[in-house]
Design a protein around this motif. Structure first.
Motif, PDB file in Angstrom:
ATOM      1  N   ASP A   1       4.958  11.978  -5.467  1.00 53.20           N
ATOM      2  CA  ASP A   1       6.327  12.422  -5.713  1.00 53.20           C
ATOM      3  C   ASP A   1       7.090  12.605  -4.401  1.00 53.20           C
ATOM      4  O   ASP A   1       7.732  13.625  -4.150  1.00 53.20           O
ATOM      5  N   VAL A   2       6.985  11.590  -3.545  1.00 53.38           N
ATOM      6  CA  VAL A   2       7.703  11.590  -2.266  1.00 53.38           C
ATOM      7  C   VAL A   2       8.431  10.258  -2.117  1.00 53.38           C
ATOM      8  O   VAL A   2       8.184   9.300  -2.870  1.00 53.38           O
ATOM      9  N   HIS A   3       9.296  10.185  -1.116  1.00 52.03           N
ATOM     10  CA  HIS A   3      10.011   8.939  -0.837  1.00 52.03           C
ATOM     11  C   HIS A   3       9.027   7.917  -0.263  1.00 52.03           C
ATOM     12  O   HIS A   3       8.022   8.279   0.371  1.00 52.03           O
ATOM     13  N   LYS A   4       9.335   6.636  -0.472  1.00 49.30           N
ATOM     14  CA  LYS A   4       8.461   5.583   0.029  1.00 49.30           C
ATOM     15  C   LYS A   4       8.279   5.660   1.545  1.00 49.30           C
ATOM     16  O   LYS A   4       7.199   5.366   2.056  1.00 49.30           O
ATOM     17  N   SER A   5       9.310   6.064   2.259  1.00 50.53           N
ATOM     18  CA  SER A   5       9.202   6.146   3.715  1.00 50.53           C
ATOM     19  C   SER A   5       8.171   7.200   4.134  1.00 50.53           C
ATOM     20  O   SER A   5       7.448   7.026   5.119  1.00 50.53           O
ATOM     21  N   THR A   6       8.110   8.295   3.373  1.00 50.92           N
ATOM     22  CA  THR A   6       7.126   9.338   3.668  1.00 50.92           C
ATOM     23  C   THR A   6       5.717   8.811   3.419  1.00 50.92           C
ATOM     24  O   THR A   6       4.799   9.017   4.227  1.00 50.92           O
ATOM     25  N   ALA A   7       5.525   8.131   2.296  1.00 46.66           N
ATOM     26  CA  ALA A   7       4.221   7.557   1.984  1.00 46.66           C
ATOM     27  C   ALA A   7       3.814   6.530   3.035  1.00 46.66           C
ATOM     28  O   ALA A   7       2.651   6.471   3.453  1.00 46.66           O
ATOM     29  N   PHE A   8       4.780   5.744   3.491  1.00 51.19           N
ATOM     30  CA  PHE A   8       4.496   4.718   4.491  1.00 51.19           C
ATOM     31  C   PHE A   8       4.056   5.358   5.810  1.00 51.19           C
ATOM     32  O   PHE A   8       3.131   4.878   6.468  1.00 51.19           O
ATOM     33  N   ARG A   9       4.718   6.465   6.197  1.00 52.04           N
ATOM     34  CA  ARG A   9       4.325   7.148   7.439  1.00 52.04           C
ATOM     35  C   ARG A   9       2.918   7.725   7.323  1.00 52.04           C
ATOM     36  O   ARG A   9       2.124   7.637   8.261  1.00 52.04           O
ATOM     37  N   LEU A  10       2.605   8.315   6.189  1.00 52.68           N
ATOM     38  CA  LEU A  10       1.268   8.860   5.987  1.00 52.68           C
ATOM     39  C   LEU A  10       0.210   7.762   6.079  1.00 52.68           C
ATOM     40  O   LEU A  10      -0.836   7.921   6.733  1.00 52.68           O
ATOM     41  N   LEU A  11       0.478   6.640   5.429  1.00 48.28           N
ATOM     42  CA  LEU A  11      -0.460   5.520   5.460  1.00 48.28           C
ATOM     43  C   LEU A  11      -0.609   4.970   6.876  1.00 48.28           C
ATOM     44  O   LEU A  11      -1.705   4.564   7.287  1.00 48.28           O
ATOM     45  N   GLY A  12       0.479   4.971   7.637  1.00 49.22           N
ATOM     46  CA  GLY A  12       0.427   4.481   9.007  1.00 49.22           C
ATOM     47  C   GLY A  12      -0.489   5.324   9.872  1.00 49.22           C
ATOM     48  O   GLY A  12      -1.283   4.795  10.666  1.00 49.22           O
ATOM     49  N   VAL A  13      -0.394   6.651   9.734  1.00 48.51           N
ATOM     50  CA  VAL A  13      -1.254   7.554  10.509  1.00 48.51           C
ATOM     51  C   VAL A  13      -2.719   7.357  10.120  1.00 48.51           C
ATOM     52  O   VAL A  13      -3.605   7.249  10.978  1.00 48.51           O
ATOM     53  N   LEU A  14      -2.976   7.297   8.820  1.00 49.74           N
ATOM     54  CA  LEU A  14      -4.347   7.113   8.348  1.00 49.74           C
ATOM     55  C   LEU A  14      -4.918   5.764   8.767  1.00 49.74           C
ATOM     56  O   LEU A  14      -6.101   5.640   9.091  1.00 49.74           O
ATOM     57  N   GLU A  15      -4.057   4.742   8.774  1.00 45.25           N
ATOM     58  CA  GLU A  15      -4.501   3.410   9.194  1.00 45.25           C
ATOM     59  C   GLU A  15      -4.840   3.397  10.675  1.00 45.25           C
ATOM     60  O   GLU A  15      -5.826   2.786  11.092  1.00 45.25           O
ATOM     61  N   ASN A  16      -4.047   4.097  11.481  1.00 46.05           N
ATOM     62  CA  ASN A  16      -4.310   4.159  12.921  1.00 46.05           C
ATOM     63  C   ASN A  16      -5.647   4.828  13.220  1.00 46.05           C
ATOM     64  O   ASN A  16      -6.286   4.526  14.231  1.00 46.05           O
ATOM     65  N   ARG A  17      -6.062   5.750  12.356  1.00 44.96           N
ATOM     66  CA  ARG A  17      -7.337   6.445  12.552  1.00 44.96           C
ATOM     67  C   ARG A  17      -8.496   5.749  11.838  1.00 44.96           C
ATOM     68  O   ARG A  17      -9.607   6.251  11.830  1.00 44.96           O
ATOM     69  N   GLY A  18      -8.226   4.586  11.241  1.00 45.04           N
ATOM     70  CA  GLY A  18      -9.270   3.816  10.584  1.00 45.04           C
ATOM     71  C   GLY A  18      -9.698   4.353   9.237  1.00 45.04           C
ATOM     72  O   GLY A  18     -10.704   3.921   8.683  1.00 45.04           O
ATOM     73  N   LEU A  19      -8.910   5.294   8.681  1.00 45.04           N
ATOM     74  CA  LEU A  19      -9.285   5.893   7.401  1.00 45.04           C
ATOM     75  C   LEU A  19      -8.786   5.084   6.211  1.00 45.04           C
ATOM     76  O   LEU A  19      -9.300   5.224   5.101  1.00 45.04           O
ATOM     77  N   VAL A  20      -7.768   4.258   6.419  1.00 46.51           N
ATOM     78  CA  VAL A  20      -7.326   3.325   5.390  1.00 46.51           C
ATOM     79  C   VAL A  20      -7.094   1.967   6.039  1.00 46.51           C
ATOM     80  O   VAL A  20      -6.874   1.872   7.247  1.00 46.51           O
ATOM     81  N   SER A  21      -7.173   0.934   5.234  1.00 46.75           N
ATOM     82  CA  SER A  21      -6.896  -0.424   5.696  1.00 46.75           C
ATOM     83  C   SER A  21      -5.963  -1.094   4.693  1.00 46.75           C
ATOM     84  O   SER A  21      -5.828  -0.635   3.553  1.00 46.75           O
ATOM     85  N   GLN A  22      -5.322  -2.178   5.147  1.00 40.06           N
ATOM     86  CA  GLN A  22      -4.363  -2.869   4.285  1.00 40.06           C
ATOM     87  C   GLN A  22      -4.779  -4.320   4.082  1.00 40.06           C
ATOM     88  O   GLN A  22      -5.158  -5.008   5.033  1.00 40.06           O
ATOM     89  N   ALA A  23      -4.740  -4.740   2.836  1.00 40.48           N
ATOM     90  CA  ALA A  23      -4.975  -6.142   2.513  1.00 40.48           C
ATOM     91  C   ALA A  23      -3.673  -6.893   2.741  1.00 40.48           C
ATOM     92  O   ALA A  23      -2.707  -6.728   1.991  1.00 40.48           O
ATOM     93  N   GLN A  24      -3.608  -7.663   3.803  1.00 39.28           N
ATOM     94  CA  GLN A  24      -2.363  -8.292   4.211  1.00 39.28           C
ATOM     95  C   GLN A  24      -1.800  -9.248   3.158  1.00 39.28           C
ATOM     96  O   GLN A  24      -0.596  -9.405   3.032  1.00 39.28           O
ATOM     97  N   ASP A  25      -2.703  -9.849   2.387  1.00 40.56           N
ATOM     98  CA  ASP A  25      -2.217 -10.835   1.422  1.00 40.56           C
ATOM     99  C   ASP A  25      -1.574 -10.181   0.198  1.00 40.56           C
ATOM    100  O   ASP A  25      -0.751 -10.781  -0.484  1.00 40.56           O
ATOM    101  N   ARG A  26      -1.937  -8.909  -0.079  1.00 41.54           N
ATOM    102  CA  ARG A  26      -1.388  -8.236  -1.265  1.00 41.54           C
ATOM    103  C   ARG A  26      -0.565  -7.003  -0.918  1.00 41.54           C
ATOM    104  O   ARG A  26       0.121  -6.467  -1.767  1.00 41.54           O
ATOM    105  N   GLY A  27      -0.655  -6.561   0.321  1.00 45.19           N
ATOM    106  CA  GLY A  27       0.091  -5.378   0.710  1.00 45.19           C
ATOM    107  C   GLY A  27      -0.482  -4.083   0.181  1.00 45.19           C
ATOM    108  O   GLY A  27       0.121  -3.020   0.303  1.00 45.19           O
ATOM    109  N   LYS A  28      -1.651  -4.155  -0.434  1.00 45.04           N
ATOM    110  CA  LYS A  28      -2.293  -2.969  -0.990  1.00 45.04           C
ATOM    111  C   LYS A  28      -3.129  -2.271   0.093  1.00 45.04           C
ATOM    112  O   LYS A  28      -3.629  -2.900   1.016  1.00 45.04           O
TER     113      LYS A  28
END
Length: 247
Positions: free
Chosen positions: A30-57
């Motif tokens: 229940d947040v704005h997409k920009s907030t979710a994107f920032r959270l995912l960016g921090v987690l991705e930088n720490r290796g806690l999440v990854s992104q499938a480039q072909d699907r954006g998931k």
């Protein structure tokens, strides 16, 4: 605190769904997409999440496995080590500990007390210096060379007149630990306290902990330490077998 809570929620969402896009995560939080994107960016930088480039998931990253693996090792060695520690403590009458590496120190995660150590100090949860304890020397001796040398390059604090504070002298001791399979510490952390420790190995042979026996110097005299060390090695070998080593 809100950001931390949301970041943990993101990990829980990905654990539940396997993968999710930014829009899906934003909706669940229940947040704005920009907030979710920032959270995912921090987690991705720490290796806690990854992104499938072909699907954006997004999905859980290898960093989560690393953290989970470290926690599992501590849990497993504590569970498997409990009966080994109790048996050795009962046999020798002294305090038995299992320690694991915690950055630049050894932390005791399991303890059993023998009948002679009723009033002994509680070491459970305590972080102790690597260079001044038998467990620490075992852990230090089995580190990769670059990591070990990095720690030896730091100042080695003196705790008693017997503490080894010379990196050169300590290197010699660590070579002996490798050769003989155990480490000794005679009044190096505290006056009147002696100890012996041996390595505990995982299924792949990697040293994941140290099993130690400690007690007052008037009971564990210096000339008794080698005998104590040999018994400690046998117990550590038994724990290593319980951890899958040798199969």
């Amino acid at each position: 605190m809100q950001s931390v809570d949301r970041a943990v929620s993101v990990l829980e969402i990905l654990a539940r769904h396997g993968e999710a896009g930014v829009t899906d995560i934003a909706d669940e939080l229940d947040v704005h997409k920009s907030t979710a994107f920032r959270l995912l960016g921090v987690l991705e930088n720490r290796g806690l999440v990854s992104q499938a480039q072909d699907r954006g998931k997004y999905f859980l990253g290898a960093g989560v496995l690393r953290l989970a693996g470290a926690a599992a090792v501590r849990l497993d060695i504590s569970q498997e080590g409990a009966p080994v520690c109790r048996e050795l403590a009962d046999e020798l009458g002294e305090t038995v500990n299992i320690a694991v590496l915690d950055d630049d120190a050894a932390v005791n995660i399991m303890q059993a007390r023998g009948p002679a150590s009723v009033t002994a100090q509680n070491w459970l949860g305590r972080r102790t210096p690597l260079h001044a304890t038998s467990s620490g020397k075992v852990l230090l001796a089995h580190l990769p060379l670059t990591l070990r040398e990095g720690l030896l390059a730091r100042a080695l604090p003196r705790f008693t007149e017997h503490t080894v504070t010379s990196a050169g002298m300590l290197r010699g001791e660590l070579e002996a630990v490798h050769a003989q399979g155990f480490a000794l510490a005679a009044e190096e952390l505290e006056l009147g306290l002696n100890a012996a420790a041996a390595p505990v190995r995982a299924h792949d042979g990697k040293v994941i902990g140290a099993l130690s026996v400690s007690g007052p110097a008037y009971r564990l005299a210096r000339d008794r330490l080698p005998e104590l060390a040999r018994r400690t090695v046998k117990a550590a070998d038994e724990l290593s077998r319980r951890m899958g080593y040798g199969f």
